[in-house]
Write a protein that holds these residues in place. Structure first.
Motif, mmCIF file in Angstrom:
data_model
loop_
_atom_site.group_PDB
_atom_site.id
_atom_site.type_symbol
_atom_site.label_atom_id
_atom_site.label_comp_id
_atom_site.label_asym_id
_atom_site.label_seq_id
_atom_site.Cartn_x
_atom_site.Cartn_y
_atom_site.Cartn_z
ATOM 1 N N LEU A 196 61.951 35.156 60.860
ATOM 2 C CA LEU A 196 62.230 34.775 59.477
ATOM 3 C C LEU A 196 63.462 35.589 59.105
ATOM 4 C CD1 LEU A 196 61.468 33.135 57.034
ATOM 5 C CD2 LEU A 196 59.848 34.896 56.381
ATOM 6 N N ALA A 197 64.622 34.979 59.313
ATOM 7 C CA ALA A 197 65.853 35.742 59.224
ATOM 8 C C ALA A 197 67.019 34.834 58.853
ATOM 9 C CB ALA A 197 66.123 36.418 60.573
ATOM 10 N N TYR A 198 68.184 35.443 58.795
ATOM 11 C CA TYR A 198 69.390 34.712 58.417
ATOM 12 C C TYR A 198 69.608 33.482 59.300
ATOM 13 C CZ TYR A 198 74.233 33.724 57.320
ATOM 14 O OH TYR A 198 75.393 33.105 56.938
ATOM 15 N N ASP A 199 69.356 33.636 60.614
ATOM 16 C CA ASP A 199 69.628 32.530 61.540
ATOM 17 C C ASP A 199 68.598 31.402 61.502
ATOM 18 O OD1 ASP A 199 67.583 33.836 62.814
ATOM 19 O OD2 ASP A 199 68.788 34.584 64.469
ATOM 20 N N GLY B 195 52.528 37.203 62.859
ATOM 21 C CA GLY B 195 53.139 36.587 64.023
ATOM 22 C C GLY B 195 54.659 36.596 64.008
ATOM 23 N N LEU B 196 55.233 37.178 62.971
ATOM 24 C CA LEU B 196 56.704 37.232 62.917
ATOM 25 C C LEU B 196 57.211 38.310 63.876
ATOM 26 C CD1 LEU B 196 57.454 36.932 59.089
ATOM 27 C CD2 LEU B 196 57.793 35.182 60.841
ATOM 28 N N GLN B 197 58.155 37.928 64.723
ATOM 29 C CA GLN B 197 58.746 38.916 65.630
ATOM 30 C C GLN B 197 59.905 39.628 64.953
ATOM 31 O OE1 GLN B 197 58.719 35.642 67.752
ATOM 32 N NE2 GLN B 197 56.633 36.178 68.279
ATOM 33 N N PHE B 198 60.470 38.968 63.946
ATOM 34 C CA PHE B 198 61.638 39.549 63.301
ATOM 35 C C PHE B 198 61.702 39.102 61.852
ATOM 36 C CE2 PHE B 198 66.179 39.700 62.217
ATOM 37 C CZ PHE B 198 66.462 41.007 62.576
ATOM 38 N N LEU B 199 62.029 40.047 60.986
ATOM 39 C CA LEU B 199 62.144 39.770 59.560
ATOM 40 C C LEU B 199 63.312 40.586 59.028
ATOM 41 C CD1 LEU B 199 60.805 38.590 56.911
ATOM 42 C CD2 LEU B 199 59.504 40.706 56.812
ATOM 43 N N ASP B 200 64.284 39.920 58.396
ATOM 44 C CA ASP B 200 65.403 40.665 57.814
ATOM 45 C C ASP B 200 65.424 40.449 56.301
ATOM 46 O OD1 ASP B 200 66.486 38.167 57.374
ATOM 47 O OD2 ASP B 200 68.229 38.442 58.668
ATOM 48 N N SER B 201 66.484 40.920 55.656
ATOM 49 C CA SER B 201 66.541 40.835 54.195
ATOM 50 C C SER B 201 66.552 39.382 53.712
ATOM 51 C CB SER B 201 67.780 41.573 53.669
ATOM 52 O OG SER B 201 68.945 41.029 54.255
ATOM 53 N N THR B 202 67.156 38.493 54.493
ATOM 54 C CA THR B 202 67.142 37.067 54.132
ATOM 55 C C THR B 202 65.707 36.559 54.158
ATOM 56 O OG1 THR B 202 69.288 36.814 55.211
ATOM 57 C CG2 THR B 202 68.111 34.794 54.678
ATOM 58 N N LEU C 20 62.968 38.340 53.836
ATOM 59 C CA LEU C 20 62.241 38.946 52.716
ATOM 60 C C LEU C 20 62.498 38.176 51.430
ATOM 61 C CD1 LEU C 20 62.830 42.716 53.494
ATOM 62 C CD2 LEU C 20 60.591 41.610 53.343
ATOM 63 N N ALA C 21 63.751 37.796 51.218
ATOM 64 C CA ALA C 21 64.107 37.034 50.013
ATOM 65 C C ALA C 21 63.379 35.688 50.005
ATOM 66 C CB ALA C 21 65.613 36.829 49.941
ATOM 67 N N LEU C 22 63.262 35.061 51.182
ATOM 68 C CA LEU C 22 62.540 33.787 51.277
ATOM 69 C C LEU C 22 61.058 33.973 50.956
ATOM 70 C CD1 LEU C 22 64.102 32.215 54.498
ATOM 71 C CD2 LEU C 22 64.422 31.431 52.159
ATOM 72 N N LEU C 23 60.481 35.071 51.420
ATOM 73 C CA LEU C 23 59.063 35.348 51.133
ATOM 74 C C LEU C 23 58.849 35.564 49.634
ATOM 75 C CD1 LEU C 23 58.001 37.708 54.070
ATOM 76 C CD2 LEU C 23 57.276 35.335 53.684
ATOM 77 N N VAL C 24 59.780 36.286 49.010
ATOM 78 C CA VAL C 24 59.673 36.534 47.568
ATOM 79 C C VAL C 24 59.807 35.220 46.801
ATOM 80 C CG1 VAL C 24 60.767 37.641 45.574
ATOM 81 C CG2 VAL C 24 60.397 38.935 47.687
ATOM 82 N N ILE D 189 58.053 47.261 57.131
ATOM 83 C CA ILE D 189 59.194 46.561 56.514
ATOM 84 C C ILE D 189 58.810 46.077 55.117
ATOM 85 C CG2 ILE D 189 60.670 44.505 56.637
ATOM 86 C CD1 ILE D 189 60.497 44.761 59.733
ATOM 87 N N LEU D 190 57.623 45.476 54.997
ATOM 88 C CA LEU D 190 57.171 44.955 53.703
ATOM 89 C C LEU D 190 57.014 46.072 52.682
ATOM 90 C CD1 LEU D 190 54.495 42.392 54.963
ATOM 91 C CD2 LEU D 190 56.801 41.874 54.135
#
Length: 142
Positions: free
Chosen positions: A28-31, A58-65, A67-71, A97-98
């Motif tokens: 869940l990231a920029y890409d 199950g997320l292997q990767f989470l970036d600020s993008t 996080l913004a999507l989750l919010v 991270i959260l």
């Protein structure tokens, strides 16, 4: 043969009697932002239960993008008069991270469904607001 990295984001919805579980896997990231945004918006619209649990373990990767999507997803769910919590299971990295992103100030972050379902406002089925859910969870943290 080179091992191909799949930069994918997957979302699976499971409707349980008491809640809706949305399982996220991959990145869940920029890409993966565009696909993720679409899938999350469709999931928000398809929710049938009042209580939504989003399983991010199950997320292997989470970036600020991400996080913004989750919010944003959280805001969509709550504005539809539903209550939401996040499940991290044993994904300690993700939980960290959260917490660094202070998402625990928005919604309960729990290890599993049972931890949430055992909260007082959820023991009696029916409507529970995000505020009720969150304050009950905070009481249990003390």
């Amino acid at each position: 043969m080179m091992k191909q990295h799949r930069l994918s984001f997957e979302l699976e919805m499971v409707t349980e009697p008491a809640y809706e579980c949305i399982k996220l896997t991959g990145r869940l990231a920029y890409d993966t932002q565009l696909a993720a945004e679409q899938k999350l918006a469709m999931a928000a619209a398809a929710v049938k239960r009042h209580l939504v649990m989003i399983d991010v373990s199950g997320l292997q990767f989470l970036d600020s993008t991400g996080l913004a999507l989750l919010v944003r997803f959280f805001k969509q769910v709550v504005s539809a008069n539903r209550a939401m919590a996040m499940i991290v299971r044993d994904n300690a990295v993700l939980e960290k991270i959260l917490l660094i992103a202070k998402l625990d100030r928005l919604l309960p972050i729990v290890a599993n469904e049972q931890q949430l379902l055992s909260l007082p406002p959820l023991s009696s089925p029916g409507f529970v607001s995000q505020e009720e859910l969150y304050s009950a969870w905070q009481q249990c943290q003390l």
